[in-house]
Design a protein around this motif. Structure first.
Motif, PDB file in Angstrom:
ATOM      1  N   ALA A 181       1.012  24.963 -27.946  1.00 51.11           N
ATOM      2  CA  ALA A 181       1.587  24.262 -29.107  1.00 51.11           C
ATOM      3  C   ALA A 181       0.532  23.618 -29.993  1.00 51.11           C
ATOM      4  CB  ALA A 181       2.620  23.236 -28.639  1.00 51.11           C
ATOM      5  N   ASN A 182      -0.471  24.397 -30.368  1.00 46.07           N
ATOM      6  CA  ASN A 182      -1.451  23.916 -31.330  1.00 46.07           C
ATOM      7  C   ASN A 182      -0.963  24.283 -32.735  1.00 46.07           C
ATOM      8  OD1 ASN A 182      -3.961  22.915 -29.689  1.00 46.07           O
ATOM      9  ND2 ASN A 182      -3.151  24.717 -28.634  1.00 46.07           N
ATOM     10  N   ASN A 183      -0.008  23.507 -33.215  1.00 48.30           N
ATOM     11  CA  ASN A 183       0.744  23.874 -34.407  1.00 48.30           C
ATOM     12  C   ASN A 183       0.604  22.872 -35.553  1.00 48.30           C
ATOM     13  OD1 ASN A 183       1.674  26.157 -33.056  1.00 48.30           O
ATOM     14  ND2 ASN A 183       3.383  25.023 -32.163  1.00 48.30           N
ATOM     15  N   LYS A 184      -0.366  22.010 -35.461  1.00 46.06           N
ATOM     16  CA  LYS A 184      -0.678  21.124 -36.576  1.00 46.06           C
ATOM     17  C   LYS A 184      -1.168  21.956 -37.770  1.00 46.06           C
ATOM     18  CE  LYS A 184      -3.855  17.316 -37.697  1.00 46.06           C
ATOM     19  NZ  LYS A 184      -4.970  16.478 -37.172  1.00 46.06           N
ATOM     20  N   TYR A 185      -0.880  21.506 -38.973  1.00 45.01           N
ATOM     21  CA  TYR A 185      -1.317  22.210 -40.188  1.00 45.01           C
ATOM     22  C   TYR A 185      -2.582  21.562 -40.723  1.00 45.01           C
ATOM     23  CZ  TYR A 185      -1.476  23.903 -44.985  1.00 45.01           C
ATOM     24  OH  TYR A 185      -1.884  24.464 -46.163  1.00 45.01           O
ATOM     25  N   CYS A 186      -3.605  22.379 -41.011  1.00 45.28           N
ATOM     26  CA  CYS A 186      -4.833  21.914 -41.650  1.00 45.28           C
ATOM     27  C   CYS A 186      -5.107  22.773 -42.879  1.00 45.28           C
ATOM     28  CB  CYS A 186      -6.023  22.009 -40.695  1.00 45.28           C
ATOM     29  SG  CYS A 186      -5.981  20.813 -39.338  1.00 45.28           S
ATOM     30  N   ALA A 187      -5.374  22.132 -43.990  1.00 42.03           N
ATOM     31  CA  ALA A 187      -5.583  22.835 -45.252  1.00 42.03           C
ATOM     32  C   ALA A 187      -6.832  23.701 -45.209  1.00 42.03           C
ATOM     33  CB  ALA A 187      -5.686  21.831 -46.392  1.00 42.03           C
ATOM     34  N   LYS A 188      -6.899  24.680 -46.088  1.00 38.72           N
ATOM     35  CA  LYS A 188      -8.059  25.573 -46.154  1.00 38.72           C
ATOM     36  C   LYS A 188      -9.297  24.811 -46.577  1.00 38.72           C
ATOM     37  CE  LYS A 188      -7.443  27.121 -50.949  1.00 38.72           C
ATOM     38  NZ  LYS A 188      -7.251  28.309 -51.827  1.00 38.72           N
ATOM     39  N   THR A 189     -10.458  25.383 -46.252  1.00 37.96           N
ATOM     40  CA  THR A 189     -11.753  24.848 -46.648  1.00 37.96           C
ATOM     41  C   THR A 189     -12.507  25.960 -47.371  1.00 37.96           C
ATOM     42  OG1 THR A 189     -12.927  25.567 -44.650  1.00 37.96           O
ATOM     43  CG2 THR A 189     -11.751  23.441 -44.549  1.00 37.96           C
ATOM     44  N   PRO A 190     -13.688  25.662 -47.936  1.00 37.16           N
ATOM     45  CA  PRO A 190     -14.467  26.738 -48.559  1.00 37.16           C
ATOM     46  C   PRO A 190     -14.810  27.881 -47.603  1.00 37.16           C
ATOM     47  CG  PRO A 190     -15.277  24.614 -49.305  1.00 37.16           C
ATOM     48  CD  PRO A 190     -14.284  24.329 -48.226  1.00 37.16           C
ATOM     49  N   ARG A 191     -14.809  27.622 -46.274  1.00 34.46           N
ATOM     50  CA  ARG A 191     -15.189  28.642 -45.303  1.00 34.46           C
ATOM     51  C   ARG A 191     -14.005  29.273 -44.579  1.00 34.46           C
ATOM     52  NH1 ARG A 191     -20.247  29.411 -43.695  1.00 34.46           N
ATOM     53  NH2 ARG A 191     -19.522  30.089 -41.637  1.00 34.46           N
ATOM     54  N   LEU A 192     -12.896  28.565 -44.488  1.00 28.45           N
ATOM     55  CA  LEU A 192     -11.783  29.054 -43.671  1.00 28.45           C
ATOM     56  C   LEU A 192     -10.469  28.949 -44.425  1.00 28.45           C
ATOM     57  CD1 LEU A 192     -12.485  27.442 -40.174  1.00 28.45           C
ATOM     58  CD2 LEU A 192     -12.678  29.861 -40.764  1.00 28.45           C
ATOM     59  N   PRO A 193      -9.525  29.866 -44.132  1.00 29.95           N
ATOM     60  CA  PRO A 193      -8.167  29.692 -44.644  1.00 29.95           C
ATOM     61  C   PRO A 193      -7.494  28.513 -43.945  1.00 29.95           C
ATOM     62  CG  PRO A 193      -8.230  31.469 -43.056  1.00 29.95           C
ATOM     63  CD  PRO A 193      -9.656  31.050 -43.267  1.00 29.95           C
ATOM     64  N   PHE A 194      -6.296  28.185 -44.377  1.00 27.63           N
ATOM     65  CA  PHE A 194      -5.583  27.118 -43.675  1.00 27.63           C
ATOM     66  C   PHE A 194      -5.405  27.506 -42.213  1.00 27.63           C
ATOM     67  CE2 PHE A 194      -1.857  29.770 -44.458  1.00 27.63           C
ATOM     68  CZ  PHE A 194      -1.032  29.514 -43.374  1.00 27.63           C
ATOM     69  N   LEU A 195      -5.319  26.509 -41.363  1.00 26.40           N
ATOM     70  CA  LEU A 195      -5.188  26.730 -39.926  1.00 26.40           C
ATOM     71  C   LEU A 195      -3.859  26.172 -39.436  1.00 26.40           C
ATOM     72  CD1 LEU A 195      -8.737  25.690 -38.635  1.00 26.40           C
ATOM     73  CD2 LEU A 195      -7.905  28.002 -39.117  1.00 26.40           C
ATOM     74  N   GLN A 196      -3.222  26.930 -38.570  1.00 25.71           N
ATOM     75  CA  GLN A 196      -2.028  26.471 -37.861  1.00 25.71           C
ATOM     76  C   GLN A 196      -1.667  27.510 -36.813  1.00 25.71           C
ATOM     77  OE1 GLN A 196       1.745  26.234 -40.000  1.00 25.71           O
ATOM     78  NE2 GLN A 196       2.205  24.303 -38.968  1.00 25.71           N
ATOM     79  N   GLY A 197      -1.415  27.054 -35.595  1.00 28.47           N
ATOM     80  CA  GLY A 197      -0.923  27.960 -34.568  1.00 28.47           C
ATOM     81  C   GLY A 197      -1.947  28.943 -34.041  1.00 28.47           C
ATOM     82  N   SER A 198      -3.203  28.536 -33.920  1.00 23.67           N
ATOM     83  CA  SER A 198      -4.247  29.401 -33.352  1.00 23.67           C
ATOM     84  C   SER A 198      -4.591  28.934 -31.948  1.00 23.67           C
ATOM     85  CB  SER A 198      -5.518  29.364 -34.212  1.00 23.67           C
ATOM     86  OG  SER A 198      -5.281  29.913 -35.494  1.00 23.67           O
ATOM     87  N   GLY A 199      -4.535  29.865 -30.978  1.00 23.42           N
ATOM     88  CA  GLY A 199      -4.917  29.543 -29.612  1.00 23.42           C
ATOM     89  C   GLY A 199      -6.409  29.708 -29.402  1.00 23.42           C
ATOM     90  N   ILE A 200      -6.821  30.901 -28.978  1.00 20.99           N
ATOM     91  CA  ILE A 200      -8.247  31.219 -28.802  1.00 20.99           C
ATOM     92  C   ILE A 200      -8.625  32.231 -29.873  1.00 20.99           C
ATOM     93  CG2 ILE A 200      -9.984  32.193 -27.259  1.00 20.99           C
ATOM     94  CD1 ILE A 200      -8.149  31.368 -24.913  1.00 20.99           C
ATOM     95  N   VAL A 201      -9.640  31.906 -30.666  1.00 19.26           N
ATOM     96  CA  VAL A 201     -10.090  32.776 -31.747  1.00 19.26           C
ATOM     97  C   VAL A 201     -11.547  33.155 -31.512  1.00 19.26           C
ATOM     98  CG1 VAL A 201     -10.471  33.019 -34.227  1.00 19.26           C
ATOM     99  CG2 VAL A 201      -8.497  31.717 -33.390  1.00 19.26           C
ATOM    100  N   LEU A 202     -11.820  34.455 -31.480  1.00 19.93           N
ATOM    101  CA  LEU A 202     -13.188  34.981 -31.421  1.00 19.93           C
ATOM    102  C   LEU A 202     -13.510  35.610 -32.769  1.00 19.93           C
ATOM    103  CD1 LEU A 202     -12.694  34.559 -28.388  1.00 19.93           C
ATOM    104  CD2 LEU A 202     -13.821  36.757 -27.962  1.00 19.93           C
ATOM    105  N   THR A 203     -14.607  35.220 -33.363  1.00 22.50           N
ATOM    106  CA  THR A 203     -14.983  35.775 -34.650  1.00 22.50           C
ATOM    107  C   THR A 203     -16.488  36.024 -34.703  1.00 22.50           C
ATOM    108  OG1 THR A 203     -15.072  35.325 -37.039  1.00 22.50           O
ATOM    109  CG2 THR A 203     -14.944  33.420 -35.606  1.00 22.50           C
ATOM    110  N   GLY A 204     -16.864  37.299 -34.814  1.00 23.33           N
ATOM    111  CA  GLY A 204     -18.266  37.668 -34.940  1.00 23.33           C
ATOM    112  C   GLY A 204     -19.094  37.489 -33.681  1.00 23.33           C
ATOM    113  N   VAL A 205     -18.469  37.613 -32.488  1.00 25.60           N
ATOM    114  CA  VAL A 205     -19.199  37.408 -31.235  1.00 25.60           C
ATOM    115  C   VAL A 205     -19.151  38.665 -30.379  1.00 25.60           C
ATOM    116  CG1 VAL A 205     -18.716  34.945 -31.253  1.00 25.60           C
ATOM    117  CG2 VAL A 205     -17.198  36.470 -30.006  1.00 25.60           C
ATOM    118  N   GLU A 206     -19.994  38.721 -29.359  1.00 28.04           N
ATOM    119  CA  GLU A 206     -20.065  39.889 -28.490  1.00 28.04           C
ATOM    120  C   GLU A 206     -20.054  39.477 -27.026  1.00 28.04           C
ATOM    121  OE1 GLU A 206     -23.792  41.903 -29.176  1.00 28.04           O
ATOM    122  OE2 GLU A 206     -24.963  40.345 -28.198  1.00 28.04           O
ATOM    123  N   LYS A 207     -19.623  40.419 -26.166  1.00 27.08           N
ATOM    124  CA  LYS A 207     -19.730  40.295 -24.711  1.00 27.08           C
ATOM    125  C   LYS A 207     -19.221  38.961 -24.190  1.00 27.08           C
ATOM    126  CE  LYS A 207     -23.601  43.537 -24.466  1.00 27.08           C
ATOM    127  NZ  LYS A 207     -25.006  43.752 -24.063  1.00 27.08           N
TER     128      LYS A 207
END
Length: 282
Positions: A181-207
């Motif tokens: 239940a990570n469902n808080k809303y956070c507005a977008k930033t210059p680097r990221l879109p708005f956030l809501q409802g993200s559990g585990i996010v992998l971005t640009g990583v390996e192995k």
């Protein structure tokens, strides 16, 4: 060693303390400061509350064998407990809540562009994060584990972040965490879109191995929403050769498992879930 006596103690630094360090002047609460050439070794920060600082509750740079344990970091402007340029740390049994950005933040370095650093088996374990923008952020690091943590009420629970620099971020373990239940809303930033409802996010990583986690009821409509999400980095670098296995992932929206990356070398197996993107991974 900094620790409370008996019950947890609240530590506040007056705004105009004479002789205060640059770190404290920047708005940090507890400062643990070494350098690459002369790391500060064997420091323990324990049984404290750090609340309401303009920047970070606990800030560490250039350390070796740092221990941060049983610290409550809440309502700080940026990060609750954060470190860079450090190796062999243990961040354990802490509570990070209602901080402006990440509750727990670990990175290679925050002021220069360089490849991922070896974190020397740094361990982030048995912490609780709630009500932050991100519960735990791991940025441009290798040789690190995030295990047995609980994250709830954040906009996103765990971010593992890399990019095009070399060496690549990765060779990490994210295991045995309870993320719900990570469902808080956070507005977008210059680097990221708005956030809501993200559990585990992998971005640009390996192995990286994501295994034995319980990820439930994270719901949103952000490009990063979902239970366990693979996403290419903001500069287009794919996540490659990651292993997502043996997780219980249920009640997440728009998907329990979401592979929104362009790479074909990531694997999904043995997960218990209902809905995947694309279909067929459950």
């Amino acid at each position: 060693t900094l620790r409370g006596h008996g019950a947890t103690r609240t530590v506040l630094v007056p705004a105009k303390t004479p002789g205060k360090s640059a770190c404290a002047k920047a708005g940090n609460g507890i400062c643990v400061t070494g350098t690459d050439k002369n790391p500060l070794e064997d420091v323990t920060v324990r049984s404290l509350t750090v609340r309401g600082f303009a920047k970070n509750g606990v800030w560490a740079t250039g350390t070796e064998d740092l221990r941060v344990r049983q610290v409550t970091a809440e309502k700080n402007g940026q990060w609750g407990i954060a470190e860079e340029r450090s190796v062999s740390s243990v961040l354990s049994h802490n509570l990070a809540r209602k901080n402006g950005d990440a509750g727990l933040f670990v990175a290679n370095t925050v002021d220069t562009e360089e490849g991922a650093r070896d974190a020397g088996e740094t361990r982030i374990r048995h912490n609780r994060t709630e009500g932050n923008r991100v519960g735990v952020t791991v940025r441009r690091l290798r040789n690190l584990s995030v295990t047995h943590n609980e994250a709830t009420g954040n906009c996103a629970a765990v971010f593992v972040v890399g990019d095009e620099t070399t060496p690549r971020s990765g060779h990490l373990d994210v295991k045995y965490n309870h993320i719900h239940a990570n469902n808080k809303y956070c507005a977008k930033t210059p680097r990221l879109p708005f956030l809501q409802g993200s559990g585990i996010v992998l971005t640009g990583v390996e192995k990286t191995v994501v295994a034995y986690n319980r990820v439930e009821d994270n719901k949103g409509t952000s490009p990063l929403s979902g239970g366990i999400v693979l996403f290419k980095s903001l500069v287009g670098t794919p996540s490659e050769r990651n292993e997502i296995r043996d997780n219980l992932v249920t009640g997440n929206s728009p998907a329990d498992l979401a592979n929104r990356d362009t790479a074909t070398t990531n694997t999904f197996r043995g997960n218990t879930c209902t809905l995947s993107e694309p279909a067929g991974m459950c």
